[in-house]
Design an enzyme around this catalytic site. Structure first.
Site, PDB file in Angstrom:
ATOM      1  N   SER A 172       0.857  -1.149  -0.012  1.00 34.71           N
ATOM      2  CA  SER A 172       0.119   0.187  -0.017  1.00 34.71           C
ATOM      3  C   SER A 172       0.839   1.155  -0.060  1.00 34.71           C
ATOM      4  O   SER A 172       2.000   1.226   0.163  1.00 34.71           O
ATOM      5  CB  SER A 172      -0.918   0.004   1.218  1.00 34.71           C
ATOM      6  OG  SER A 172      -1.274   1.232   1.672  1.00 34.71           O
ATOM      7  N   TYR A 188      -2.289  -0.633  10.308  1.00 37.39           N
ATOM      8  CA  TYR A 188      -2.405  -0.761   8.738  1.00 37.39           C
ATOM      9  C   TYR A 188      -1.170  -0.564   8.178  1.00 37.39           C
ATOM     10  O   TYR A 188      -0.591  -1.467   7.364  1.00 37.39           O
ATOM     11  CB  TYR A 188      -3.576  -0.358   8.279  1.00 37.39           C
ATOM     12  CG  TYR A 188      -3.829  -0.304   6.819  1.00 37.39           C
ATOM     13  CD1 TYR A 188      -4.374  -1.653   6.179  1.00 37.39           C
ATOM     14  CD2 TYR A 188      -3.309   0.408   5.738  1.00 37.39           C
ATOM     15  CE1 TYR A 188      -4.388  -1.903   4.972  1.00 37.39           C
ATOM     16  CE2 TYR A 188      -3.814   0.315   4.193  1.00 37.39           C
ATOM     17  CZ  TYR A 188      -4.369  -0.913   4.086  1.00 37.39           C
ATOM     18  OH  TYR A 188      -4.394  -1.300   2.729  1.00 37.39           O
TER      19      TYR A 188
HETATM   20  P1  NAD Z   1     -12.057  -5.722   0.585  1.00 36.15           P
HETATM   21  O1  NAD Z   1     -12.281  -5.488   1.904  1.00 36.15           O
HETATM   22  O2  NAD Z   1     -13.057  -5.455  -0.670  1.00 36.15           O
HETATM   23  O3  NAD Z   1     -11.509  -7.186   0.442  1.00 36.15           O
HETATM   24  C1  NAD Z   1     -10.653  -7.960   1.613  1.00 36.15           C
HETATM   25  C2  NAD Z   1     -11.404  -9.278   1.710  1.00 36.15           C
HETATM   26  O4  NAD Z   1     -10.502 -10.198   2.565  1.00 36.15           O
HETATM   27  C3  NAD Z   1     -12.675  -9.452   1.973  1.00 36.15           C
HETATM   28  O5  NAD Z   1     -13.659 -10.257   1.031  1.00 36.15           O
HETATM   29  C4  NAD Z   1     -12.675 -10.243   3.215  1.00 36.15           C
HETATM   30  O6  NAD Z   1     -13.803 -11.085   3.522  1.00 36.15           O
HETATM   31  C5  NAD Z   1     -11.448 -10.858   3.142  1.00 36.15           C
HETATM   32  N1  NAD Z   1     -10.710 -11.229   4.435  1.00 36.15           N
HETATM   33  C6  NAD Z   1     -10.718 -10.378   5.642  1.00 36.15           C
HETATM   34  N2  NAD Z   1     -10.221 -11.273   6.645  1.00 36.15           N
HETATM   35  C7  NAD Z   1      -9.916 -12.314   6.221  1.00 36.15           C
HETATM   36  C8  NAD Z   1      -9.585 -13.581   6.762  1.00 36.15           C
HETATM   37  N3  NAD Z   1      -9.049 -13.667   7.894  1.00 36.15           N
HETATM   38  N4  NAD Z   1      -9.064 -14.752   5.980  1.00 36.15           N
HETATM   39  C9  NAD Z   1      -9.516 -14.604   4.556  1.00 36.15           C
HETATM   40  N5  NAD Z   1     -10.285 -13.692   3.822  1.00 36.15           N
HETATM   41  C10 NAD Z   1     -10.346 -12.284   4.706  1.00 36.15           C
HETATM   42  O7  NAD Z   1     -10.727  -5.056   0.493  1.00 36.15           O
HETATM   43  P2  NAD Z   1     -10.011  -4.479  -1.052  1.00 36.15           P
HETATM   44  O8  NAD Z   1     -10.098  -3.010  -0.957  1.00 36.15           O
HETATM   45  O9  NAD Z   1     -10.295  -5.133  -2.139  1.00 36.15           O
HETATM   46  O10 NAD Z   1      -8.396  -4.690  -0.698  1.00 36.15           O
HETATM   47  C11 NAD Z   1      -7.727  -6.006  -0.855  1.00 36.15           C
HETATM   48  C12 NAD Z   1      -6.379  -5.841  -0.625  1.00 36.15           C
HETATM   49  O11 NAD Z   1      -5.891  -4.611  -1.289  1.00 36.15           O
HETATM   50  C13 NAD Z   1      -6.113  -5.429   0.986  1.00 36.15           C
HETATM   51  O12 NAD Z   1      -4.910  -6.251   1.173  1.00 36.15           O
HETATM   52  C14 NAD Z   1      -6.055  -4.069   0.982  1.00 36.15           C
HETATM   53  O13 NAD Z   1      -5.388  -3.740   2.188  1.00 36.15           O
HETATM   54  C15 NAD Z   1      -5.151  -3.906  -0.040  1.00 36.15           C
HETATM   55  N6  NAD Z   1      -5.406  -2.324  -0.662  1.00 36.15           N
HETATM   56  C16 NAD Z   1      -6.517  -1.638  -0.916  1.00 36.15           C
HETATM   57  C17 NAD Z   1      -6.440  -0.433  -1.520  1.00 36.15           C
HETATM   58  C18 NAD Z   1      -7.722   0.308  -1.917  1.00 36.15           C
HETATM   59  O14 NAD Z   1      -7.616   1.504  -2.312  1.00 36.15           O
HETATM   60  N7  NAD Z   1      -8.939  -0.484  -1.754  1.00 36.15           N
HETATM   61  C19 NAD Z   1      -5.348   0.160  -1.677  1.00 36.15           C
HETATM   62  C20 NAD Z   1      -4.213  -0.354  -1.174  1.00 36.15           C
HETATM   63  C21 NAD Z   1      -4.287  -1.510  -0.760  1.00 36.15           C
END
Ligand code: NAD
Length: 272
Positions: A152, A165
């Site tokens: 991130s 985070y």
């Molecule tokens: P999201 O919340 O849509 O998806 C995360 C998924 O992880 C969910 O479906 C949730 O059920 C699952 N999850 C949570 N705990 C879990 C566990 N213990 N075991 C298995 N699954 C589990 O989030 P997103 O925005 O799609 O993010 C995905 C990744 O990208 C994450 O690592 C997030 O930190 C990273 N990220 C997102 C952004 C953004 O802007 N959305 C930016 C940088 C990094």
């Protein structure tokens, strides 16, 4: 977006595969020929994404898995190996933040509980390490494999409020480099571990924070982000797919231990 790499015959595991970003990655991997195991704490969400992939001509299975529970990961590994034979690609996508580890007007740094901080740190960091242990073992046995972690912008310079985070994502970038070296030195020269570091993406989850629902104009937080992003806009989830597919493909055969920002130059900009 028409992105083509050859992943025919490959088996990909995507954790957090029911989520916004990783469901689109799982679908893109399937569109490029991989059979995909969609792993998520939400078994229903994982099954839905797998159903969508199967309905559009791909091959996928959805499994309820907790990335913090090694027994749950081992069980998934057995199912995937029985169904698809092996694992070639692992995307460690499960992660996210929680109000329990976020400072604000109602919760100072001094109010945060150890449990709240650990929950977010562990989900992101241990939730990347444990699947790497379980599925990385198959890669070691086969002497090849590709792992992609999700870091991130918070890893480069911490974002305000998100203490655990930010720390966990910095740990993921560090682990990406450590693991790349460790696999190559101890086990195989043919296993690659890289990460992508997404910039700010506008998704349904954060739209209300970044855009005024009534006017469609940016909120104060939204303005700050846009002013700090030289390209002057948010990314779309699909804009991560080029980097992900590239890293999965043989075109990246000498790319190892890299953390690739996909951020509209956010991380390159000092603010001056
Ligand atoms: P999201 O919340 O849509 O998806 C995360 C998924 O992880 C969910 O479906 C949730 O059920 C699952 N999850 C949570 N705990 C879990 C566990 N213990 N075991 C298995 N699954 C589990 O989030 P997103 O925005 O799609 O993010 C995905 C990744 O990208 C994450 O690592 C997030 O930190 C990273 N990220 C997102 C952004 C953004 O802007 N959305 C930016 C940088 C990094």
């Amino acid at each position: 977006m028409d992105l083509k790499v050859d992943l025919q015959g490959k088996v990909a595991v995507v954790t957090g595969g029911a989520g916004v970003l990783c469901s689109s990655m799982a679908k893109a991997l399937a569109e490029n020929g991989a059979r995909v195991a969609v792993l998520d704490l939400s078994g229903e969400g994982a099954a839905k994404v797998a159903d969508e992939i199967n309905a559009s001509g791909g091959t996928a299975v959805g499994l309820k898995v907790d990335v913090l529970n090694k027994a749950s990961l081992e069980e998934a590994k057995d199912t995937i190996v029985a169904q698809f034979g092996t694992v070639d690609i692992l995307i460690n996508g499960a992660g996210g933040n929680s109000p329990r580890a976020t400072t604000g007007p109602d919760q100072s740094f001094f109010d945060l509980t150890p449990e709240g901080i650990q929950q977010v740190f562990n989900l992101n960091f241990m939730g990347t390490v444990l699947p790497t242990q379980v599925f990385g073992k198959i890669m070691v046995e086969r002497n090849k494999g590709v792992i992609i972690n999700i870091s991130s912008m918070a890893a480069y310079t911490p974002l305000t409020r998100t203490i655990a985070y930010s720390a966990a994502k910095a740990a993921i970038s560090n682990f990406t480099q450590w693991m790349a070296v460790h696999f190559n030195q101890e086990y195989s020269k043919e296993i690659r571990v890289n990460a992508i570091a997404p910039g700010f993406l506008l998704t349904e989850q954060n739209r209300y924070l970044l855009t005024d629902a009534a006017t469609g104009l940016p909120t104060e937080r939204g303005k700050n982000i846009l002013n700090s992003t030289p390209m002057g806009r948010y990314g779309a989830p699909e804009e991560l797919l080029g980097a992900v597919l590239f890293l999965c493909s043989d075109a990246a055969s000498f790319v190892n231990g890299a953390v690739i920002p996909v951020d509209g130059a956010f991380s390159a900009f000092s603010g001056v």
